[in-house]
Design an enzyme around this catalytic site. Structure first.
Site, PDB file in Angstrom:
ATOM      1  N   ASP A  44      47.220  41.608  31.761  1.00  0.00           N
ATOM      2  CA  ASP A  44      47.187  41.377  30.470  1.00  0.00           C
ATOM      3  C   ASP A  44      46.172  42.762  30.259  1.00  0.00           C
ATOM      4  OD1 ASP A  44      44.482  40.880  31.833  1.00  0.00           O
ATOM      5  OD2 ASP A  44      44.050  38.994  30.749  1.00  0.00           O
ATOM      6  N   SER A  45      45.783  43.571  31.127  1.00  0.00           N
ATOM      7  CA  SER A  45      45.183  44.991  30.689  1.00  0.00           C
ATOM      8  C   SER A  45      45.974  45.974  29.900  1.00  0.00           C
ATOM      9  CB  SER A  45      44.981  45.748  32.072  1.00  0.00           C
ATOM     10  OG  SER A  45      45.969  45.627  32.994  1.00  0.00           O
ATOM     11  N   ASP A  83      50.734  38.284  34.066  1.00  0.00           N
ATOM     12  CA  ASP A  83      49.505  37.726  33.910  1.00  0.00           C
ATOM     13  C   ASP A  83      49.699  36.495  32.735  1.00  0.00           C
ATOM     14  OD1 ASP A  83      46.818  38.119  34.911  1.00  0.00           O
ATOM     15  OD2 ASP A  83      46.656  39.966  34.023  1.00  0.00           O
ATOM     16  N   LYS A 111      50.202  35.278  37.402  1.00  0.00           N
ATOM     17  CA  LYS A 111      48.695  35.264  37.841  1.00  0.00           C
ATOM     18  C   LYS A 111      47.648  34.587  36.786  1.00  0.00           C
ATOM     19  CE  LYS A 111      46.180  39.123  37.889  1.00  0.00           C
ATOM     20  NZ  LYS A 111      45.057  38.675  36.985  1.00  0.00           N
ATOM     21  N   GLU A 113      43.355  33.694  36.109  1.00  0.00           N
ATOM     22  CA  GLU A 113      42.025  33.891  36.214  1.00  0.00           C
ATOM     23  C   GLU A 113      41.239  32.494  36.587  1.00  0.00           C
ATOM     24  OE1 GLU A 113      40.410  36.689  33.647  1.00  0.00           O
ATOM     25  OE2 GLU A 113      41.835  38.194  33.831  1.00  0.00           O
ATOM     26  N   GLU A 175      38.564  41.036  42.207  1.00  0.00           N
ATOM     27  CA  GLU A 175      38.315  42.146  41.159  1.00  0.00           C
ATOM     28  C   GLU A 175      36.678  42.295  41.303  1.00  0.00           C
ATOM     29  OE1 GLU A 175      39.951  42.134  37.118  1.00  0.00           O
ATOM     30  OE2 GLU A 175      38.901  43.821  36.843  1.00  0.00           O
TER      31      GLU A 175
HETATM   32  O1  KIV Z   1      45.236  42.846  33.981  1.00  0.00           O
HETATM   33  C1  KIV Z   1      45.157  43.493  35.053  1.00  0.00           C
HETATM   34  O2  KIV Z   1      45.348  44.675  35.215  1.00  0.00           O
HETATM   35  C2  KIV Z   1      44.332  42.788  36.122  1.00  0.00           C
HETATM   36  C3  KIV Z   1      44.056  43.421  37.428  1.00  0.00           C
HETATM   37  C4  KIV Z   1      42.425  44.005  37.064  1.00  0.00           C
HETATM   38  C5  KIV Z   1      44.333  42.909  38.534  1.00  0.00           C
HETATM   39  O3  KIV Z   1      44.364  41.425  36.357  1.00  0.00           O
END
Ligand code: KIV
Length: 279
Positions: A44-45, A83, A111, A113, A175
């Site tokens: 999600d980055s 994500d 993934k 969180e 992280e």
């Molecule tokens: O979204 C992302 O890039 C992440 C990384 C920091 C693992 O979750």
């Protein structure tokens, strides 16, 4: 042959380090796959690195699907992780519906969180491969910075990690946590751990591709910049702008011509009154 989650687990067993990188578009996915990245990860980055959002929290499921589809087209070999974005796994039902959607668009696993063993076990029971993510959780924490900085917080992170593994998580991302905590957690878990800013002893490393390629022009302690795309791209574009202005571009080798015959025919046509002059 496509890399599976079992291949990734086997890498931990053999003590082979796992390379994971974020990826948001088709060309980068081709480069990463060709370069042998084990886990290509649509994080999600994408929101802050590609879409110009202020925060990861603005990223929607549709954003993730759009980028996932592009990355899927380029990945032949690697395991493809994606994500679940903010607010898409508040309930087990939401999590399952949204994960199924991501899987149907080509993800191998999802993934999420935070400490959500309820969600992890619900997804795993449906056959979905889940990566958990502890330490700094940008979808949850208001402030950035190192997590698990005290013995008590470290103990909590490790016991939550074990509970997430017991709930069925296949993979764990840490992280921004101290190296000692990540090492201890990695030793206690049978599933692979992947660190970003978590030191040297996790089973693998993940970086944001825009950081390690130097697309972003800031420096972060946990990042090694392998290139400086920001400066190289800006210089190349600046040169192009100057050459357009000076008429150095396009040059002879950049243009296409009519054949002599068609050129002559065009000259004849334009000299007759068949073609009106609209000038
Ligand atoms: O979204 C992302 O890039 C992440 C990384 C920091 C693992 O979750």
């Amino acid at each position: 042959m496509r890399t599976t989650i079992v291949d990734i687990m086997e890498m931990k067993r053999r003590g082979e380090k796992i390379a994971m990188l974020t990826c948001y578009d088709y060309p980068t996915s081709v480069w990463e796959d060709e370069a042998g990245v084990d886990i290509v990860f649509v994080g999600d980055s994408v929101g802050t690195n590609v879409l110009g959002y202020e925060s990861e929290k603005e990223v929607t499921l549709d954003d993730m699907i759009h980028h996932l589809k592009a990355v899927r087209r380029g990945v032949q070999q690697a395991y493809l992780l994606v994500d679940l974005p903010y607010l898409t796994y508040e309930s087990p039902e939401d999590a399952l519906r949204n994960s199924r959607s991501l899987i149907s668009h080509g993800a191998d696993g999802v993934k999420l969180e935070g400490f959500r063993p309820d969600i992890v076990s619900h997804l795993v029971q449906d056959g979905i491969q889940v990566c958990a993510h502890l330490g700094l959780n940008p979808q949850i924490h208001e402030t950035k910075g190192l997590r698990a900085k005290t013995a008590r917080a470290a103990e909590r992170l490790i016991s939550e990690s074990v509970a997430l593994q017991d709930a069925g998580a296949w993979l764990m991302v840490y992280e921004l946590i101290p190296e000692e905590v990540a090492r201890e957690a990695t030793r206690r878990l049978s599933i692979p751990t992947i660190g970003i800013g978590a030191g040297r002893h996790t089973d693998g490393q993940v970086l944001i591709v825009s950081d390690m390629l130097g697309i972003n022009d800031f420096d972060l302690r946990h990042v090694r910049k392998y290139d400086n795309f920001h400066d190289r791209a800006t210089q190349a574009i600046r040169r192009h702008v100057a050459e357009v202005r000076s008429t150095e571009f396009p040059a002879g080798e950049n243009v296409r011509h009519l054949s002599d015959e068609e050129s002559k025919a065009m000259g004849n046509m334009l000299s007759t009154d068949k073609v009106r002059n609209h000038g």
